[in-house]
Design a protein around this motif. Structure first.
Motif, PDB file in Angstrom:
ATOM      1  N   PRO A  22      99.604  53.573 -31.993  1.00 20.60           N
ATOM      2  CA  PRO A  22     100.787  53.526 -31.110  1.00 20.60           C
ATOM      3  C   PRO A  22     100.474  53.895 -29.660  1.00 20.60           C
ATOM      4  O   PRO A  22     101.063  53.330 -28.737  1.00 20.60           O
ATOM      5  CB  PRO A  22     101.747  54.533 -31.751  1.00 20.60           C
ATOM      6  CG  PRO A  22     101.305  54.633 -33.182  1.00 20.60           C
ATOM      7  CD  PRO A  22      99.826  54.442 -33.156  1.00 20.60           C
ATOM      8  N   ARG A  23      99.570  54.829 -29.455  1.00 22.26           N
ATOM      9  CA  ARG A  23      99.223  55.216 -28.078  1.00 22.26           C
ATOM     10  C   ARG A  23      98.456  54.094 -27.385  1.00 22.26           C
ATOM     11  O   ARG A  23      98.644  53.851 -26.197  1.00 22.26           O
ATOM     12  CB  ARG A  23      98.389  56.498 -28.092  1.00 22.26           C
ATOM     13  CG  ARG A  23      99.100  57.696 -28.727  1.00 22.26           C
ATOM     14  CD  ARG A  23      98.170  58.893 -28.812  1.00 22.26           C
ATOM     15  NE  ARG A  23      98.777  60.000 -29.529  1.00 22.26           N
ATOM     16  CZ  ARG A  23      98.737  60.156 -30.851  1.00 22.26           C
ATOM     17  NH1 ARG A  23      98.116  59.259 -31.595  1.00 22.26           N
ATOM     18  NH2 ARG A  23      99.322  61.184 -31.432  1.00 22.26           N
ATOM     19  N   PHE A  24      97.589  53.435 -28.129  1.00 28.62           N
ATOM     20  CA  PHE A  24      96.850  52.305 -27.573  1.00 28.62           C
ATOM     21  C   PHE A  24      97.803  51.183 -27.186  1.00 28.62           C
ATOM     22  O   PHE A  24      97.610  50.508 -26.170  1.00 28.62           O
ATOM     23  CB  PHE A  24      95.833  51.815 -28.605  1.00 28.62           C
ATOM     24  CG  PHE A  24      95.051  50.604 -28.178  1.00 28.62           C
ATOM     25  CD1 PHE A  24      93.928  50.734 -27.376  1.00 28.62           C
ATOM     26  CD2 PHE A  24      95.439  49.333 -28.572  1.00 28.62           C
ATOM     27  CE1 PHE A  24      93.202  49.626 -26.973  1.00 28.62           C
ATOM     28  CE2 PHE A  24      94.716  48.222 -28.183  1.00 28.62           C
ATOM     29  CZ  PHE A  24      93.595  48.363 -27.386  1.00 28.62           C
ATOM     30  N   SER A  25      98.853  50.969 -27.962  1.00 29.49           N
ATOM     31  CA  SER A  25      99.796  49.878 -27.714  1.00 29.49           C
ATOM     32  C   SER A  25     100.546  50.037 -26.391  1.00 29.49           C
ATOM     33  O   SER A  25     101.083  49.058 -25.863  1.00 29.49           O
ATOM     34  CB  SER A  25     100.805  49.775 -28.866  1.00 29.49           C
ATOM     35  OG  SER A  25     100.132  49.448 -30.077  1.00 29.49           O
ATOM     36  N   LEU A  26     100.588  51.251 -25.858  1.00 23.97           N
ATOM     37  CA  LEU A  26     101.261  51.465 -24.571  1.00 23.97           C
ATOM     38  C   LEU A  26     100.571  50.706 -23.448  1.00 23.97           C
ATOM     39  O   LEU A  26     101.196  50.394 -22.431  1.00 23.97           O
ATOM     40  CB  LEU A  26     101.306  52.955 -24.241  1.00 23.97           C
ATOM     41  CG  LEU A  26     102.098  53.848 -25.212  1.00 23.97           C
ATOM     42  CD1 LEU A  26     102.054  55.291 -24.748  1.00 23.97           C
ATOM     43  CD2 LEU A  26     103.532  53.377 -25.348  1.00 23.97           C
ATOM     44  N   MET A  27      99.285  50.389 -23.620  1.00 22.45           N
ATOM     45  CA  MET A  27      98.553  49.647 -22.589  1.00 22.45           C
ATOM     46  C   MET A  27      99.080  48.225 -22.441  1.00 22.45           C
ATOM     47  O   MET A  27      98.783  47.555 -21.448  1.00 22.45           O
ATOM     48  CB  MET A  27      97.059  49.595 -22.927  1.00 22.45           C
ATOM     49  CG  MET A  27      96.339  50.917 -22.848  1.00 22.45           C
ATOM     50  SD  MET A  27      94.574  50.762 -23.245  1.00 22.45           S
ATOM     51  CE  MET A  27      94.025  49.679 -21.925  1.00 22.45           C
ATOM     52  N   GLY A  28      99.844  47.748 -23.408  1.00 25.86           N
ATOM     53  CA  GLY A  28     100.358  46.386 -23.356  1.00 25.86           C
ATOM     54  C   GLY A  28     101.661  46.234 -22.607  1.00 25.86           C
ATOM     55  O   GLY A  28     102.141  45.110 -22.410  1.00 25.86           O
TER      56      GLY A  28
END
Length: 441
Positions: A183-189
């Motif tokens: 979920p934290r990685f998805s914030l980059m999108g």
């Protein structure tokens, strides 16, 4: 003959006002042409949708916000493609690198790292990004080594790599889609939670305005130190005013785009916030992928214009033989430029994977063509030695604006690719005409 400022270039008293402004501000006329073309595209699509549906759909905060997010990955890779083309090379593998890196970090996040760190470890997304950068840089360095030390043309190396890494991406996942990602990685999108909100957007906008003023001041001090001609003070004020106007205006637009109603309602329920009768308005603000693209753009501009490495790249592109005779290690610079291109492709892979919240081997298809088109439309000459980072950013925005507008008008994907192809050929034709005219002049 009169001088507008001590040391400034003189101009004829009867010189037209527009030409005098352009001369005094030292604005790149080709950049102005790109901005004018971009404005025509935006206004044209907005007017057409106004006629077609009774409402202008292009120049809305929602569409412009989405446009900025969709442009980010191509813009990031476009900055690296400028240096590749400036050195008289080409890279046809960046789209396949995106697909391969995407599958690598997807497998790492879903199948490998959680076994050692736990499902909710905040280190997962950090290690995934580091892994992406390392893999991307290693792939780029491999390509550069083949070009520099074995003398294989970059066109052949990257064409073969395009096929190889696309196949490798399928092999890593056996054609499966890996989801969901951290979920934290998805914030980059991007998205509602992948943005910084109104308050921080205004803070960044004000800091950017301060940076513009400081940059102009330090540039003036530097010119005085080396006794270079100075711009008139009114030109400095004009540049500062226009720059701040663009920054503040863009921030106003992204803050005018609210969270989707359902997302805002879920947030209100989770935080025990009462929803007004007219709905809850939460400004989205600047999206994280757009901020990444802007940071990359500034960093690449500094690298190209203010470092020895950047000067070497342009020297090699201008005259490879002379650069080598001058003592420049052209082979090492070639490897470094391709490694940098691979790293930028890895950043784009992170953004694209995060936006989809999944990793798939088909990610990045045709992105190499759009990246090359962005650089060329932005004024990078295929003959080498000429190109700007900001031009590639504008070129990426032009490409994505055309695609976004055609989607709004209901054009199918085949027609979109046809239009991009025509624009690319036209940009190369204009570049050829410009170089011939300059040579004759």
């Amino acid at each position: 003959m009169t001088s507008a400022a001590p040391g400034a270039a003189s101009a004829a008293p009867d010189e037209p006002t527009l030409r005098r402004i352009l001369r005094a501000t030292e604005v790149d006329t080709r950049m102005l042409g790109m901005i004018f073309a971009l404005a025509l595209i935006w206004v044209g699509f907005n007017v057409y949708t106004q006629i077609q549906s009774g409402e202008g759909l292009f120049l809305t905060p929602r569409n412009l916000w989405n446009l900025s997010v969709q442009t980010s990955s191509i813009a990031i890779m476009g900055t690296g493609m400028v240096l590749i083309i400036v050195m008289r090379h080409i890279d046809l593998s960046v789209g396949s690198i995106i697909g391969f890196v995407s599958t690598i970090i997807g497998v790492a996040q879903v199948r490998i790292l959680p076994e050692y760190l736990g499902l909710d470890s905040p280190a997962i997304w950090i290690l995934a990004v580091v892994l992406a950068l390392v893999v991307g840089a290693a792939i780029g360095a491999l390509h550069g080594s083949l070009v520099a030390y074995l003398g294989i043309p970059a066109f052949i190396v990257t064409l073969g790599a395009q096929l190889f890494w696309r196949g490798a991406a399928w092999w890593v996942t056996a054609g499966q889609t890996i989801a969901p990602l951290d979920p934290r990685f998805s914030l980059m999108g991007g998205g509602p939670h992948g943005s910084i909100g109104a308050t921080w957007s205004w803070v960044l906008a004000l800091l950017a305005c301060v940076g513009i003023v400081f940059s102009l001041y330090s540039g003036r001090q530097r010119r005085a130190r080396f006794r270079f001609p100075q711009r008139p003070m009114w030109a400095e004020y004009l540049i500062a005013a226009v720059g701040c106007f663009v920054v503040l205006g863009a921030t106003l637009i992204v803050n005018a785009y609210p969270w989707p109603e359902r997302v805002a309602a879920r947030w209100a329920e989770a935080n025990n916030v009462a929803v007004p009768a007219g709905g809850l308005f939460i400004s989205t603000g600047w999206a994280i992928p757009v901020l990444i693209a802007l940071v990359v753009g500034f960093a690449m501009t500094f690298l190209a214009r203010r470092t020895r490495f950047g000067r070497y790249v342009y020297a090699i592109g201008g005259n490879p033989e002379a650069a080598e005779l001058a003592g420049i290690n052209t082979k090492r610079i070639t490897v470094m430029v391709f490694a940098l291109m691979g790293m930028l492709a890895a950043i784009a892979a992170c953004i694209d994977s995060a936006r989809l919240d999944s990793a798939t081997n088909v990610l990045g298809q045709l992105d190499e063509l759009y990246t090359i088109a962005a650089a060329v439309i932005g004024g990078t000459s295929l003959a080498g030695g000429v190109g700007t980072i900001y031009g590639a950013l504008i070129g990426a925005l032009v490409i994505q604006s055309l695609q976004s507008g055609m989607i709004l008008l209901g054009f199918d994907s085949a027609f979109q690719q046809m239009v991009v192809g025509v624009v690319l050929v036209g940009a190369v034709g204009l570049d050829t005409f410009y170089r011939r005219r300059t040579a004759k002049g």
